[in-house]
Design an enzyme around this catalytic site. Structure first.
Site, PDB file in Angstrom:
ATOM      1  N   ARG A 208     -49.211-101.015 -83.981  1.00  0.00           N
ATOM      2  CA  ARG A 208     -49.793 -99.714 -83.695  1.00  0.00           C
ATOM      3  C   ARG A 208     -48.662 -98.714 -83.454  1.00  0.00           C
ATOM      4  O   ARG A 208     -47.710 -99.001 -82.742  1.00  0.00           O
ATOM      5  CB  ARG A 208     -50.717 -99.778 -82.468  1.00  0.00           C
ATOM      6  CG  ARG A 208     -52.033-100.491 -82.744  1.00  0.00           C
ATOM      7  CD  ARG A 208     -52.910 -99.654 -83.673  1.00  0.00           C
ATOM      8  NE  ARG A 208     -54.201-100.281 -83.960  1.00  0.00           N
ATOM      9  CZ  ARG A 208     -54.459-101.023 -85.010  1.00  0.00           C
ATOM     10  NH1 ARG A 208     -53.489-101.290 -85.885  1.00  0.00           N
ATOM     11  NH2 ARG A 208     -55.668-101.510 -85.220  1.00  0.00           N
ATOM     12  N   GLU A 237     -50.601 -90.334 -86.760  1.00  0.00           N
ATOM     13  CA  GLU A 237     -51.004 -90.466 -88.160  1.00  0.00           C
ATOM     14  C   GLU A 237     -52.236 -89.583 -88.422  1.00  0.00           C
ATOM     15  O   GLU A 237     -53.118 -89.499 -87.575  1.00  0.00           O
ATOM     16  CB  GLU A 237     -51.361 -91.928 -88.469  1.00  0.00           C
ATOM     17  CG  GLU A 237     -50.200 -92.885 -88.369  1.00  0.00           C
ATOM     18  CD  GLU A 237     -50.637 -94.341 -88.582  1.00  0.00           C
ATOM     19  OE1 GLU A 237     -51.820 -94.562 -88.960  1.00  0.00           O
ATOM     20  OE2 GLU A 237     -49.831 -95.251 -88.372  1.00  0.00           O
ATOM     21  N   HIS A 254     -49.090 -97.082 -93.179  1.00  0.00           N
ATOM     22  CA  HIS A 254     -50.099 -97.943 -92.544  1.00  0.00           C
ATOM     23  C   HIS A 254     -50.860 -98.755 -93.593  1.00  0.00           C
ATOM     24  O   HIS A 254     -52.094 -98.780 -93.619  1.00  0.00           O
ATOM     25  CB  HIS A 254     -51.078 -97.094 -91.718  1.00  0.00           C
ATOM     26  CG  HIS A 254     -51.773 -97.866 -90.639  1.00  0.00           C
ATOM     27  ND1 HIS A 254     -52.221 -97.283 -89.478  1.00  0.00           N
ATOM     28  CD2 HIS A 254     -52.106 -99.186 -90.531  1.00  0.00           C
ATOM     29  CE1 HIS A 254     -52.803 -98.184 -88.715  1.00  0.00           C
ATOM     30  NE2 HIS A 254     -52.738 -99.358 -89.332  1.00  0.00           N
TER      31      HIS A 254
END
Length: 383
Positions: A208, A237, A254
């Site tokens: 994360r 993000e 990601h």
């Protein structure tokens, strides 16, 4: 039954089609108006699921085809009596493939071998434990840190984070995002810990983004530029820090867990949970629906150099450089935030290492162990 599904979830029609009418939308376009008349909602991590989204809707079940749940207000769902399921472990092997591909690239660029390295794994859940299992076959020393597990299980072989950071040459973060409490992980690597990393340390975050203080990491790299950094997850993000992007060695949006195999497993897990929620039999099985890989087998002769053979097999399945270069094209053409989301939405088909069978004519130089450690299916042949 009316079902709203993120448009990037594979096999949604095949699994959920028998239940009713399916509507597909981009994850960031799923809002209160879109869900109001839906009975079942299936999302990914980019959709925030809370009272603002669901209040006044007909939704009776929410599934997220992801391991993490930090985008879901679980307390609200419980209070509202809305069923919920995530997909723990669905893309764990995909993330491990990403980490190993990244490590192999850095090893080739810097001229080191993984064998003999000390690798610290922070967060020993689905991903971290599988990474440790694969590394066991590669003659590396694995240091493990997972305070909640250490506390719950009395694991004396787990280290504290600071002890791990002091010894590890490579640090891999695979923790969930926990914002409060004794085991909070937000800025787990804060400025003081980032500054304490030894020069030359390899830092990989595929967990994360907010578990690493991105500003502190940027400042360390601007000041010394003496770390090797792989970031697949970022703070804020998709509007990530462009200065940090320019400083890291491997930058991806990601997508570590974005293998089609992992995504399909996530869809199946949520489908099974939805069937339980509504008291229906789960007739569909992933094995019936999964497409064959485009590359099934590689045959290596006895003269294959082990490192080159490992590199060839890895990149045949997944080459992290493809994602680095493609993301760079997207962000230059569209801007950082738009390019980040667009590449994720248009992500090309990627299969996991376990879908490739490697046939060896001879087990030379421990190649079989290395290939199996990376996750490939290996067969020795005398022909």
């Amino acid at each position: 039954m009316r079902i709203l599904v993120d448009e990037n979830i594979p096999l949604a029609d095949e699994f959920f089609g028998e239940l009713g009418d399916i509507t597909r939308l981009p994850g960031r376009d799923i809002d209160a108006a879109a869900v109001r008349e839906q009975d079942l909602l299936v999302v990914r991590s980019i959709t925030r699921v809370d009272a603002a989204l669901l209040e006044g809707s007909r939704v009776r079940f929410v599934g997220t085809c992801t391991i993490g749940t930090d985008h879901v207000d679980l307390d609200y769902l419980r209070e509202a009596g809305i069923g919920f399921a995530n997909a723990p472990g669905c893309n764990a092997d995909s993330v491990v493939d990403y980490v190993l591909s990244s490590l192999l690239l850095l090893a080739e660029e810097d001229g080191f071998h993984l064998a003999g390295k000390t690798i610290g794994i922070v967060g020993v859940g689905n991903v971290g434990s599988r990474l440790a299992e694969r590394l066991d076959d590669l003659d590396v020393e694995c240091l493990l840190c997972d305070p909640p597990r250490a506390e719950a299980e009395g694991r004396e072989d787990f280290l504290s984070l600071d002890a791990l950071l002091e010894r590890a040459e490579i640090v891999c973060l695979h923790t969930p995002l926990v914002t409060e409490g004794e085991h909070a992980t937000r800025h787990l690597l804060d400025a003081s810990r980032i500054d304490a990393l030894a020069p030359g340390t390899v830092l990989i975050n595929a967990g994360r983004g907010a578990c690493v203080d991105n500003q502190a990491l940027r400042e360390r790299l601007q000041r010394a530029n003496d770390l090797r950094v792989v970031l697949d997850v970022w703070e804020n993000e998709p509007g990530i820090d462009p200065a940090l992007y320019d400083l890291v060695d491997i930058a991806t949006p990601h997508i570590a867990g974005h293998s089609i195999d992992g995504k399909m497993r996530g869809t199946e897990l949520v489908y099974q949970a939805a069937m339980r929620q509504f008291g229906l039999p789960a007739r569909k099985k992933l094995g019936q629906l999964k497409p064959d890989p485009w590359l099934r087998k590689i045959v290596l002769t006895p003269w294959a150099p082990p490192l080159e053979a490992l590199s060839l097999c890895t990149r045949a399945c997944y080459d992290v450089r493809r994602d680095m270069l493609a993301f760079d094209r997207y962000r230059r053409r569209m801007g950082m935030a738009t390019g980040f989301d667009a590449y994720r939405a248009e992500y090309p088909l990627r299969r996991e290492f376990s879908t490739l069978r490697v046939e060896l004519k001879q087990n030379k130089g421990g190649l079989r162990d290395a290939l199996e450690g990376f996750g490939f299916k290996v067969k020795l042949s005398s022909k």
